[in-house]
Design a protein around this motif. Structure first.
Motif, mmCIF file in Angstrom:
data_model
loop_
_atom_site.group_PDB
_atom_site.id
_atom_site.type_symbol
_atom_site.label_atom_id
_atom_site.label_comp_id
_atom_site.label_asym_id
_atom_site.label_seq_id
_atom_site.Cartn_x
_atom_site.Cartn_y
_atom_site.Cartn_z
ATOM 1 N N GLN A 1 -39.297 -4.501 4.166
ATOM 2 C CA GLN A 1 -38.758 -5.731 3.584
ATOM 3 C C GLN A 1 -38.952 -6.865 4.583
ATOM 4 O O GLN A 1 -38.649 -6.724 5.760
ATOM 5 C CB GLN A 1 -37.271 -5.544 3.267
ATOM 6 N N GLN A 2 -39.497 -7.994 4.100
ATOM 7 C CA GLN A 2 -39.711 -9.147 4.972
ATOM 8 C C GLN A 2 -39.301 -10.427 4.266
ATOM 9 O O GLN A 2 -39.212 -10.488 3.038
ATOM 10 C CB GLN A 2 -41.189 -9.257 5.391
ATOM 11 N N ASP A 3 -39.077 -11.461 5.065
ATOM 12 C CA ASP A 3 -38.775 -12.782 4.514
ATOM 13 C C ASP A 3 -39.201 -13.827 5.532
ATOM 14 O O ASP A 3 -39.192 -13.585 6.741
ATOM 15 C CB ASP A 3 -37.292 -12.919 4.195
ATOM 16 N N GLY A 4 -39.602 -14.982 5.045
ATOM 17 C CA GLY A 4 -40.026 -16.089 5.872
ATOM 18 C C GLY A 4 -40.231 -17.312 5.004
ATOM 19 O O GLY A 4 -40.030 -17.275 3.786
ATOM 20 N N SER A 5 -40.652 -18.424 5.612
ATOM 21 C CA SER A 5 -40.753 -19.685 4.859
ATOM 22 C C SER A 5 -42.110 -20.359 5.040
ATOM 23 O O SER A 5 -42.202 -21.577 4.959
ATOM 24 C CB SER A 5 -39.634 -20.637 5.305
ATOM 25 N N HIS A 6 -43.166 -19.561 5.289
ATOM 26 C CA HIS A 6 -44.483 -20.154 5.474
ATOM 27 C C HIS A 6 -45.547 -19.392 4.684
ATOM 28 O O HIS A 6 -46.561 -18.975 5.234
ATOM 29 C CB HIS A 6 -44.846 -20.197 6.964
ATOM 30 N N GLY A 7 -45.308 -19.217 3.389
ATOM 31 C CA GLY A 7 -46.240 -18.492 2.550
ATOM 32 C C GLY A 7 -47.563 -19.223 2.397
ATOM 33 O O GLY A 7 -47.602 -20.421 2.097
ATOM 34 N N ALA A 8 -48.666 -18.499 2.588
ATOM 35 C CA ALA A 8 -49.994 -19.107 2.486
ATOM 36 C C ALA A 8 -50.334 -19.500 1.057
ATOM 37 O O ALA A 8 -51.161 -20.386 0.837
ATOM 38 C CB ALA A 8 -51.045 -18.142 3.026
ATOM 39 N N VAL A 9 -49.716 -18.854 0.063
ATOM 40 C CA VAL A 9 -49.995 -19.196 -1.339
ATOM 41 C C VAL A 9 -49.621 -20.646 -1.621
ATOM 42 O O VAL A 9 -50.284 -21.333 -2.401
ATOM 43 C CB VAL A 9 -49.241 -18.242 -2.284
ATOM 44 N N GLU A 10 -48.585 -21.145 -0.983
ATOM 45 C CA GLU A 10 -48.155 -22.538 -1.164
ATOM 46 C C GLU A 10 -48.581 -23.418 0.004
ATOM 47 O O GLU A 10 -47.955 -24.433 0.293
ATOM 48 C CB GLU A 10 -46.640 -22.599 -1.355
ATOM 49 N N GLY A 11 -49.643 -23.041 0.675
ATOM 50 C CA GLY A 11 -50.219 -23.892 1.698
ATOM 51 C C GLY A 11 -49.462 -23.936 3.004
ATOM 52 O O GLY A 11 -49.500 -24.941 3.718
ATOM 53 N N GLY A 12 -48.754 -22.857 3.345
ATOM 54 C CA GLY A 12 -47.996 -22.835 4.594
ATOM 55 C C GLY A 12 -46.551 -23.209 4.441
ATOM 56 O O GLY A 12 -45.816 -23.288 5.430
ATOM 57 N N ARG A 13 -46.109 -23.466 3.220
ATOM 58 C CA ARG A 13 -44.703 -23.702 2.917
ATOM 59 C C ARG A 13 -44.308 -22.750 1.791
ATOM 60 O O ARG A 13 -45.120 -22.379 0.966
ATOM 61 C CB ARG A 13 -44.483 -25.156 2.437
ATOM 62 N N GLY A 14 -43.053 -22.363 1.738
ATOM 63 C CA GLY A 14 -42.610 -21.501 0.651
ATOM 64 C C GLY A 14 -42.324 -20.094 1.125
ATOM 65 O O GLY A 14 -42.605 -19.707 2.261
ATOM 66 N N THR A 15 -41.764 -19.321 0.236
ATOM 67 C CA THR A 15 -41.248 -18.000 0.573
ATOM 68 C C THR A 15 -42.350 -17.015 0.971
ATOM 69 O O THR A 15 -43.473 -17.088 0.475
ATOM 70 C CB THR A 15 -40.439 -17.426 -0.600
ATOM 71 N N GLN A 16 -41.986 -16.104 1.873
ATOM 72 C CA GLN A 16 -42.829 -14.959 2.209
ATOM 73 C C GLN A 16 -42.104 -13.652 1.890
ATOM 74 O O GLN A 16 -42.430 -12.610 2.438
ATOM 75 C CB GLN A 16 -43.190 -14.986 3.701
ATOM 76 N N ARG A 17 -41.146 -13.721 0.985
ATOM 77 C CA ARG A 17 -40.345 -12.547 0.655
ATOM 78 C C ARG A 17 -41.222 -11.449 0.054
ATOM 79 O O ARG A 17 -42.022 -11.687 -0.850
ATOM 80 C CB ARG A 17 -39.228 -12.910 -0.305
ATOM 81 N N LEU A 18 -41.064 -10.247 0.579
ATOM 82 C CA LEU A 18 -41.893 -9.125 0.156
ATOM 83 C C LEU A 18 -41.135 -7.832 0.383
ATOM 84 O O LEU A 18 -40.454 -7.665 1.395
ATOM 85 C CB LEU A 18 -43.201 -9.095 0.959
ATOM 86 N N THR A 19 -41.232 -6.916 -0.569
ATOM 87 C CA THR A 19 -40.745 -5.550 -0.379
ATOM 88 C C THR A 19 -41.875 -4.591 -0.725
ATOM 89 O O THR A 19 -42.705 -4.873 -1.597
ATOM 90 C CB THR A 19 -39.526 -5.247 -1.273
ATOM 91 N N ASP A 20 -41.900 -3.461 -0.018
ATOM 92 C CA ASP A 20 -42.986 -2.505 -0.212
ATOM 93 C C ASP A 20 -42.450 -1.092 -0.019
ATOM 94 O O ASP A 20 -41.712 -0.819 0.937
ATOM 95 C CB ASP A 20 -44.113 -2.786 0.784
ATOM 96 N N VAL A 21 -42.806 -0.201 -0.944
ATOM 97 C CA VAL A 21 -42.471 1.221 -0.846
ATOM 98 C C VAL A 21 -43.788 1.993 -0.827
ATOM 99 O O VAL A 21 -44.497 2.021 -1.833
ATOM 100 C CB VAL A 21 -41.585 1.676 -2.022
ATOM 101 N N PRO A 22 -44.162 2.601 0.323
ATOM 102 C CA PRO A 22 -45.487 3.206 0.455
ATOM 103 C C PRO A 22 -45.476 4.736 0.624
ATOM 104 O O PRO A 22 -45.666 5.248 1.743
ATOM 105 C CB PRO A 22 -46.018 2.548 1.731
ATOM 106 N N PRO A 23 -45.228 5.516 -0.428
ATOM 107 C CA PRO A 23 -45.290 6.977 -0.273
ATOM 108 C C PRO A 23 -46.708 7.450 -0.014
ATOM 109 O O PRO A 23 -47.678 6.857 -0.493
ATOM 110 C CB PRO A 23 -44.774 7.491 -1.614
#
Length: 454
Positions: A62-84
């Motif tokens: 689980q991660q979070d941040g405020s520099h998502g590349a999808v919005e040009g370096g601004r915006g959420t980087q919230r992500l969750t991942d379950v990798p079995p």
């Protein structure tokens, strides 16, 4: 009843296992703060040749941040991942074996959800599947082991095929080893652009073609490792890896905003304050189509006492994008009992920015290449965690499985070991950026490994 339940539990865990790699909707060719051996390449195995081993691996990221590349370096980087994932190692005889590593990444990304402005779109969830398979053969008298492998991975907008080969030469006294490995990836990427940049898009509507064809990428990896037993307590290994990438190295749905773009941003289809926040039009991220990476690393294992080890790692990284990085890692396994080990670990990473990176709205439209992906920014990162491993000599438990062994006896599977890890990751941008432009990514990672032998 106990053995039936354990067999059922094992089958449940193995059933969904089809991966690996980094969380995200596509494999990111620009991330450089990880390290590891090529997937699929066969390596010498230290376990008993007659045992079939099965490792069931899982976790939660689980991660979070405020520099998502999808919005040009601004915006959420919230992500969750379950990798079995499940790794199977099957001996064919005393000198050769087959390996398989299959799994999946089930992830939800708030960042890629912004490709279409709206929330909870199909791009916010995806599954990545992968499988890697290898064959290795050991020539004990010569002290050599060679292997070959192949693998595939697939998700909605990305597919990849890879081939691998490896060779290892061990000295007669077992104190020295030279390992060589090579791997080539053939990737195909579906070009999915941000909504307002798609052909046929008109302000205030959801029209426009989401896919703009495909592109390809080739990656060639070659690694060499030399390991040496220096004393009874100290072992060292030096390694290098040469990586060449050609083709699409940018991500087609990453926006980049410019300080001097005269074109106004079109009205977003989902409404809101998007135009107010981003008054000028974006462009799709653009990076060179060739990249060369050449890291060099040193690993030291020191047996301080019979109960305590010190494992150290250092890596220097450089590439032709202008990124230079240093990574330090230390792990301290402590044997609490003969079968129970605690191992705290710490990792520090620092890097300079790529020459093509700039934060939100700081690029010029005259730039040839541009990105606001913070994987290519200057930052430092700290990762601190604790692991525990429990591996009693006769295993945690054992249970029967269908079939018989070579001597006609019932087949018995043992749960040999349990390994659990937790880590906290924090990334901080360099002081060369303003407070608003510094990376602030945080993540928590929990993982486990159940080791079985048959």
């Amino acid at each position: 009843m106990k053995s039936t339940f354990l067999l059922f539990f094992l089958s449940l865990l193995a059933a969904p296992a089809l991966a690996q790699t980094n969380p995200g909707t596509t494999q990111n060719p620009n991330r450089i703060d990880g390290y590891g051996a090529p997937v699929g390449a066969a390596v010498p195995v230290s376990r008993a040749a007659e045992e079939t081993t099965i490792d069931i691996i899982g976790g939660y990221y689980q991660q979070d941040g405020s520099h998502g590349a999808v919005e040009g370096g601004r915006g959420t980087q919230r992500l969750t991942d379950v990798p079995p994932a499940i790794i199977v190692n099957v001996p064919l005889d005393t000198v050769s074996r087959l390996t398989a590593n299959v799994g999946a990444d089930f992830y939800a990304s708030a960042s890629t959800d912004r490709i279409d402005f709206a929330l909870s779109t199909p791009s916010s969830h995806d599954v990545r599947y992968h499988g890697d398979f290898g064959y290795s053969r050991e020539h004990k008298y010569r002290g050599t082991t060679w292997g070959i492998g192949a693998g595939v991975s697939k998700e909605y907008d990305y597919s990849s095929f890879n081939m691998a080969a490896s060779f290892a030469k061990t000295s007669r006294d077992g104190n020295r080893q030279l390992s060589l490995a090579g791997q080539v990836f053939f990737d195909q990427v579906t070009l999915i652009q941000p909504l307002e940049l798609r052909p046929g898009y008109s302000p205030g509507s959801l029209t426009g073609k989401g896919e703009a064809g495909t592109d390809q990428r080739r990656t060639y990896n070659f690694s060499a490792t030399y390991s040496q037993v220096l004393t009874k307590r100290l072992q060292a290994a030096v390694s290098t890896e040469l990586v060449s990438q050609n083709g699409l190295l940018s991500t087609p749905f990453h926006r980049v905003y410019f300080r001097d773009n005269p074109v106004a941003n079109p009205e977003p289809a989902a409404g809101g304050d998007f135009s107010a926040r981003f008054p000028t039009a974006a462009r799709v991220e653009n990076l060179p189509r060739a990249r060369f990476k050449y890291p060099l690393s040193l690993r030291l294992n020191y047996y301080a006492t019979d109960l305590v080890q010190v494992r150290g790692f250092y890596r220097f990284y450089n590439d032709n994008f202008g990124v230079a990085a240093h990574t330090f890692e230390v792990e301290l396994p402590v044997k609490v009992t003969p079968f129970f080990v605690l191992y705290p670990f710490y990792r520090y990473h620092t890097q300079t920015a790529a020459r093509y990176f700039a934060p939100f709205a700081q690029h010029s439209i005259n730039d040839t290449y541009y990105t606001s992906d913070y994987d290519l920014a200057a930052f430092s990162a700290n990762k601190l965690g604790l692991g525990l491993r429990y591996s009693p000599v006769y295993g945690l438990t054992r249970f029967r499985v269908p079939g018989q062994d070579a001597q006609g006896r019932p087949r018995v599977m043992r749960l040999k070991s349990l390994d659990v890890r937790y880590a906290n990751y924090q990334q901080t941008g360099a002081s060369i950026y303003s407070a608003a432009d510094r990376a602030d990514l945080k993540a928590n990672i929990v993982s486990f490994d159940l080791g079985f032998a048959l």
